[in-house]
Design a protein around this motif. Structure first.
Motif, mmCIF file in Angstrom:
data_model
loop_
_atom_site.group_PDB
_atom_site.id
_atom_site.type_symbol
_atom_site.label_atom_id
_atom_site.label_comp_id
_atom_site.label_asym_id
_atom_site.label_seq_id
_atom_site.Cartn_x
_atom_site.Cartn_y
_atom_site.Cartn_z
ATOM 1 N N VAL A 156 -1.843 13.942 -1.386
ATOM 2 C CA VAL A 156 -1.060 12.938 -0.658
ATOM 3 C C VAL A 156 -0.141 13.640 0.355
ATOM 4 O O VAL A 156 0.056 13.169 1.476
ATOM 5 N N VAL A 157 0.394 14.787 -0.057
ATOM 6 C CA VAL A 157 1.244 15.560 0.847
ATOM 7 C C VAL A 157 0.391 16.129 1.983
ATOM 8 O O VAL A 157 0.725 15.994 3.165
ATOM 9 N N GLY A 158 -0.725 16.735 1.605
ATOM 10 C CA GLY A 158 -1.587 17.385 2.585
ATOM 11 C C GLY A 158 -2.158 16.423 3.609
ATOM 12 O O GLY A 158 -2.329 16.779 4.778
ATOM 13 N N VAL A 159 -2.471 15.206 3.197
ATOM 14 C CA VAL A 159 -3.090 14.266 4.129
ATOM 15 C C VAL A 159 -2.065 13.293 4.723
ATOM 16 O O VAL A 159 -1.977 13.137 5.933
ATOM 17 N N ILE A 178 0.826 -1.222 0.000
ATOM 18 C CA ILE A 178 0.000 0.000 0.000
ATOM 19 C C ILE A 178 0.857 1.268 0.000
ATOM 20 O O ILE A 178 0.420 2.306 -0.497
ATOM 21 N N THR A 179 2.082 1.194 0.492
ATOM 22 C CA THR A 179 2.882 2.423 0.604
ATOM 23 C C THR A 179 3.164 3.069 -0.754
ATOM 24 O O THR A 179 2.869 4.257 -0.935
ATOM 25 N N PRO A 180 3.695 2.344 -1.739
ATOM 26 C CA PRO A 180 3.857 3.001 -3.044
ATOM 27 C C PRO A 180 2.514 3.380 -3.681
ATOM 28 O O PRO A 180 2.425 4.398 -4.368
ATOM 29 N N ALA A 181 1.474 2.574 -3.419
ATOM 30 C CA ALA A 181 0.169 2.916 -3.981
ATOM 31 C C ALA A 181 -0.296 4.277 -3.481
ATOM 32 O O ALA A 181 -0.933 5.040 -4.207
ATOM 33 N N LEU A 182 0.041 4.598 -2.226
ATOM 34 C CA LEU A 182 -0.351 5.898 -1.655
ATOM 35 C C LEU A 182 0.206 7.063 -2.474
ATOM 36 O O LEU A 182 -0.439 8.088 -2.631
ATOM 37 N N ILE A 183 1.423 6.872 -2.995
ATOM 38 C CA ILE A 183 2.077 7.956 -3.745
ATOM 39 C C ILE A 183 1.261 8.345 -4.968
ATOM 40 O O ILE A 183 1.204 9.507 -5.364
ATOM 41 N N VAL A 213 -7.627 19.047 11.735
ATOM 42 C CA VAL A 213 -7.567 20.472 11.397
ATOM 43 C C VAL A 213 -6.313 20.787 10.573
ATOM 44 O O VAL A 213 -6.374 21.497 9.561
ATOM 45 N N LEU A 214 -5.169 20.232 11.000
ATOM 46 C CA LEU A 214 -3.920 20.513 10.273
ATOM 47 C C LEU A 214 -4.008 20.064 8.815
ATOM 48 O O LEU A 214 -3.610 20.785 7.908
ATOM 49 N N CYS A 215 -4.549 18.863 8.598
ATOM 50 C CA CYS A 215 -4.620 18.344 7.228
ATOM 51 C C CYS A 215 -5.624 19.154 6.405
ATOM 52 O O CYS A 215 -5.390 19.421 5.220
ATOM 53 N N ALA A 216 -6.743 19.552 7.025
ATOM 54 C CA ALA A 216 -7.723 20.359 6.294
ATOM 55 C C ALA A 216 -7.100 21.688 5.859
ATOM 56 O O ALA A 216 -7.383 22.196 4.774
ATOM 57 N N MET A 217 -6.240 22.226 6.706
ATOM 58 C CA MET A 217 -5.558 23.463 6.342
ATOM 59 C C MET A 217 -4.496 23.186 5.267
ATOM 60 O O MET A 217 -4.308 23.994 4.358
ATOM 61 N N ALA A 218 -3.840 22.034 5.374
ATOM 62 C CA ALA A 218 -2.694 21.745 4.494
ATOM 63 C C ALA A 218 -3.097 21.493 3.044
ATOM 64 O O ALA A 218 -2.312 21.748 2.133
ATOM 65 N N VAL A 219 -4.311 20.984 2.820
ATOM 66 C CA VAL A 219 -4.673 20.656 1.431
ATOM 67 C C VAL A 219 -4.758 21.889 0.536
ATOM 68 O O VAL A 219 -4.724 21.766 -0.688
ATOM 69 N N VAL A 273 5.428 4.359 6.499
ATOM 70 C CA VAL A 273 4.420 4.309 5.439
ATOM 71 C C VAL A 273 3.991 5.723 5.015
ATOM 72 O O VAL A 273 4.159 6.101 3.850
ATOM 73 N N HIS A 274 3.450 6.506 5.931
ATOM 74 C CA HIS A 274 2.786 7.747 5.510
ATOM 75 C C HIS A 274 3.739 8.898 5.232
ATOM 76 O O HIS A 274 3.630 9.562 4.206
ATOM 77 N N ILE A 275 4.700 9.138 6.131
ATOM 78 C CA ILE A 275 5.676 10.190 5.854
ATOM 79 C C ILE A 275 6.500 9.783 4.636
ATOM 80 O O ILE A 275 6.764 10.587 3.741
ATOM 81 N N ASN A 276 6.846 8.518 4.598
ATOM 82 C CA ASN A 276 7.629 7.986 3.488
ATOM 83 C C ASN A 276 6.906 8.216 2.154
ATOM 84 O O ASN A 276 7.470 8.787 1.205
ATOM 85 N N ALA A 277 5.642 7.826 2.066
ATOM 86 C CA ALA A 277 4.882 7.981 0.824
ATOM 87 C C ALA A 277 4.614 9.453 0.517
ATOM 88 O O ALA A 277 4.713 9.885 -0.632
ATOM 89 N N GLY A 278 4.287 10.231 1.559
ATOM 90 C CA GLY A 278 3.980 11.642 1.336
ATOM 91 C C GLY A 278 5.194 12.413 0.845
ATOM 92 O O GLY A 278 5.095 13.245 -0.063
ATOM 93 N N ALA A 279 6.348 12.134 1.436
ATOM 94 C CA ALA A 279 7.571 12.821 1.010
ATOM 95 C C ALA A 279 7.955 12.405 -0.407
ATOM 96 O O ALA A 279 8.383 13.223 -1.224
ATOM 97 N N ALA A 280 7.772 11.113 -0.707
ATOM 98 C CA ALA A 280 8.070 10.627 -2.060
ATOM 99 C C ALA A 280 7.158 11.317 -3.066
ATOM 100 O O ALA A 280 7.595 11.727 -4.151
ATOM 101 N N ALA A 281 5.879 11.456 -2.716
ATOM 102 C CA ALA A 281 4.927 12.112 -3.620
ATOM 103 C C ALA A 281 5.390 13.527 -3.928
ATOM 104 O O ALA A 281 5.388 13.960 -5.088
ATOM 105 N N LEU A 282 5.818 14.232 -2.897
ATOM 106 C CA LEU A 282 6.282 15.608 -3.089
ATOM 107 C C LEU A 282 7.519 15.624 -3.992
ATOM 108 O O LEU A 282 7.619 16.437 -4.921
#
Lengths: 447, 112
Positions: free
Chosen positions: A327-330, A122-127, A307-313, A180-189
């Motif tokens: 993916v970065v925002g969430v 699922i981790t690469p799929a998240l990207i 709240v943080l993610c809603a602001m980040a998107v 998983v999540h920081i890894n995928a989010g950073a990769a997406a960015l």
């Protein structure tokens, strides 16, 4: 991964209950990947629905094979330099007996292997959510294979493998906030900074084509996430897995409500997409933290992350990078929030006696460790993923042509469309029914 | 003959049909349409990104009638379509040169 439970000096015996629990958890986590596919698939425009589904689904194929061949060995084998593992018995699972136990746990090694496989899938799929509408399917498939090998397998070792630097330092990542999540989010960015925006970003309307699909996907993710989180204790002998299950539910509920409240105040409506996104943000944030906080702590973690993610998107519009489905925002923001909040809310009564700023001796010790884990994984994944995308972009090309992107990536890459909207006299049904071979042949000539 | 066209709110269709039947009109054509007048559309929000939807769903009703009935029928349609709120739509009539019933070949008022 959770530290070993030391019960007695006697050798562990296979527990049927824990093994059954782990196999069910593995199946639950497997379901998250098709769930993610629907979550993402509903958020794209009609013309790229299938491509979005396929970008997740293909990971089930590619990563499974790599994991059996060498991935498991790299992630969980004997440590080398705190950076990578290796165990030649596990290459192709050639030296693994079906009854062999995983370390000091009372579950088979194969059960642990297959549970961890679902995380690797699922981790690469998240990207993929960040890359919607514009990436060649072949390039994406190759990216998954290389990214899993160069980024995911080592990072999983750092965080969960015995001897990995983050593991040894005492960084808490119960079920994958970092790996998983920081890894995928950073990769997406990293990838989107290289490949660029969708044609028409910020200009054309790109509203989700099916919010019911998004809700279906979010529901499947929430359901599967119980396996993801509660299973990460690798058994259910002492209640930590159950605490994790409870915290997963509580934090997710809090995050959904927080996102909706933010939206109502900021934009005037309680949206369906907000409810689904808030739930996912809560699931992401509680993933690292759920084993170390109390249920009240889980409410705080969920609400803050919501709240943080809603602001980040909204950041992508501000900074101009096209993170198509946030993916970065969430995932990156939610993962960072959950990991860092451990440093504040760890109660010392869950998976370990480590306490955060608000508990125990009120020290910042755990917070520094969490920051080190977050920073290390974020930097490595961002930089290596960007380099990987750059190399692929300059060699085989990461993007479809502009014409293909505008016409729809489903037709260009998959020779299919998601829905048949043809009215009277329209559509391709008649040709396909009467002359499938001729139709296929003419398609090839066109290409 | 006249062609009466009404572009109105979709949920008024039943009232308009009943009014036309009461008046003695035998047939009509209905098409789904979209458009906007002064009221414009509405705004939707997806993760904070706002989208303005200009075109509003409407239905377009077309009826062929004899000249003498036209004015009165326009009033009938207007009355049935009216809700009093913004976006109720428009009704108009235009002259028609020829009408033919396809099955029999009858022309003019006989074809109605």
């Amino acid at each position: 991964m959770a530290p070993a439970i030391t019960l007695a000096a006697e050798a562990p015996k296979l527990s049927a209950a824990n093994t059954g629990f782990m196999l069910i958890c593995s199946a639950l986590v497997m379901l998250m990947t098709p769930g993610l596919a629907f979550f993402y698939g509903g958020m794209v425009r009609v013309k790229s629905t299938l491509n979005m589904l396929m970008m997740s689904f293909i990971s089930l194929g590619i990563v499974t094979i790599l994991w059996v061949l060498y991935g498991f060995s790299m992630a969980f084998g004997t440590d080398s330099g705190s950076l990578i593992g290796w165990n030649s018995d596990w290459v192709g699972l050639t030296g693994v007996d079906k009854g062999e136990l995983w370390g000091t746990y009372n579950i088979p090694l194969l059960a642990f292997m297959v549970f961890q496989l679902m995380f690797a899938i699922i981790t690469p799929a998240l990207i993929s959510g960040a890359l919607a509408d514009r990436v060649k399917f072949s390039a994406w498939a190759l990216f998954i294979a290389l990214w899993a090998t160069i980024v995911y397998f080592p990072v999983a070792h750092w965080v969960w493998g015995e001897g990995g630097w983050a593991f040894d330092m005492g960084v808490i990542d119960f079920a994958g906030g970092t790996a998983v999540h920081i890894n995928a989010g950073a990769a997406a960015l990293g990838v989107i900074l290289v490949i660029g925006k969708r044609v028409g970003f910020k200009r054309d309307p790109m509203r989700p084509h099916s919010l019911p699909l998004v809700m279906l996907g979010a529901g499947l993710l929430w359901f599967g996430w119980f396996g993801f989180n509660a299973g990460s204790w690798l058994g259910n002998d002492d209640g930590v897995g159950t605490l994790m299950f409870v915290n997963t539910q509580v934090a997710t509920a809090a995050a959904m409500l927080a996102w909706l409240a933010y939206e109502k105040i900021r934009h005037g409506a309680f949206t369906t997409l907000g409810a689904a996104s808030g739930a996912v943000a809560g699931l992401v944030a509680i993933t690292p933290a759920g084993g170390s906080v109390t249920p009240m702590g889980a409410i705080a973690v969920g609400a803050i992350a919501g709240v943080l993610c809603a602001m980040a998107v909204g950041l992508k519009y501000k900074f101009g990078y096209d993170d198509s489905l946030d993916v970065v925002g969430v995932h990156l923001v939610g993962g960072i929030a959950g990991s860092i909040l451990i440093g504040f809310f760890a109660s010392g009564k869950g998976q370990s006696d480590a306490t955060g700023v608000f508990y125990g001796d009120h020290t910042f010790d755990q917070l520094w460790k969490q920051l080190a884990g977050v920073g290390g994984v974020l930097a490595y994944s961002l930089i290596v993923s960007a380099i990987l995308a750059f190399v692929l972009h300059k060699t085989i090309g990461m993007r479809v042509s502009e014409d293909e992107e505008v016409a729809g990536i489903d037709q260009a890459e998959h020779a299919e469309t998601a829905y048949d909207f043809s009215g009277a006299g329209g559509g391709a049904a008649k040709t396909a029914v009467t002359a499938p071979v001729a139709a296929a042949a003419s398609k090839k000539v066109d290409a | 003959m006249k062609l009466i066209t009404a572009v109105v709110k979709p949920h008024r269709l039943d009232e308009i049909k009943e009014a036309l039947q009461a008046f003695g009109v035998h047939g009509l054509t209905v098409t789904e349409a979209s458009g906007y007048g002064r009221q414009r559309g509405h705004t939707e929000v997806y993760r904070g990104a706002e989208y303005t939807v200009d075109l509003v769903p409407k239905i377009r009703i077309e009826v062929l009638v004899e000249d003498d009935d036209a004015e009165q029928l326009v009033d009938v349609v207007v009355k049935a379509a009216r809700t009093g709120k913004i976006g109720d739509g428009k009704v108009w009539s235009v002259p028609v040169e020829t009408a033919v019933r396809v099955r029999t070949g009858e022309r003019g008022p006989d074809a109605l």
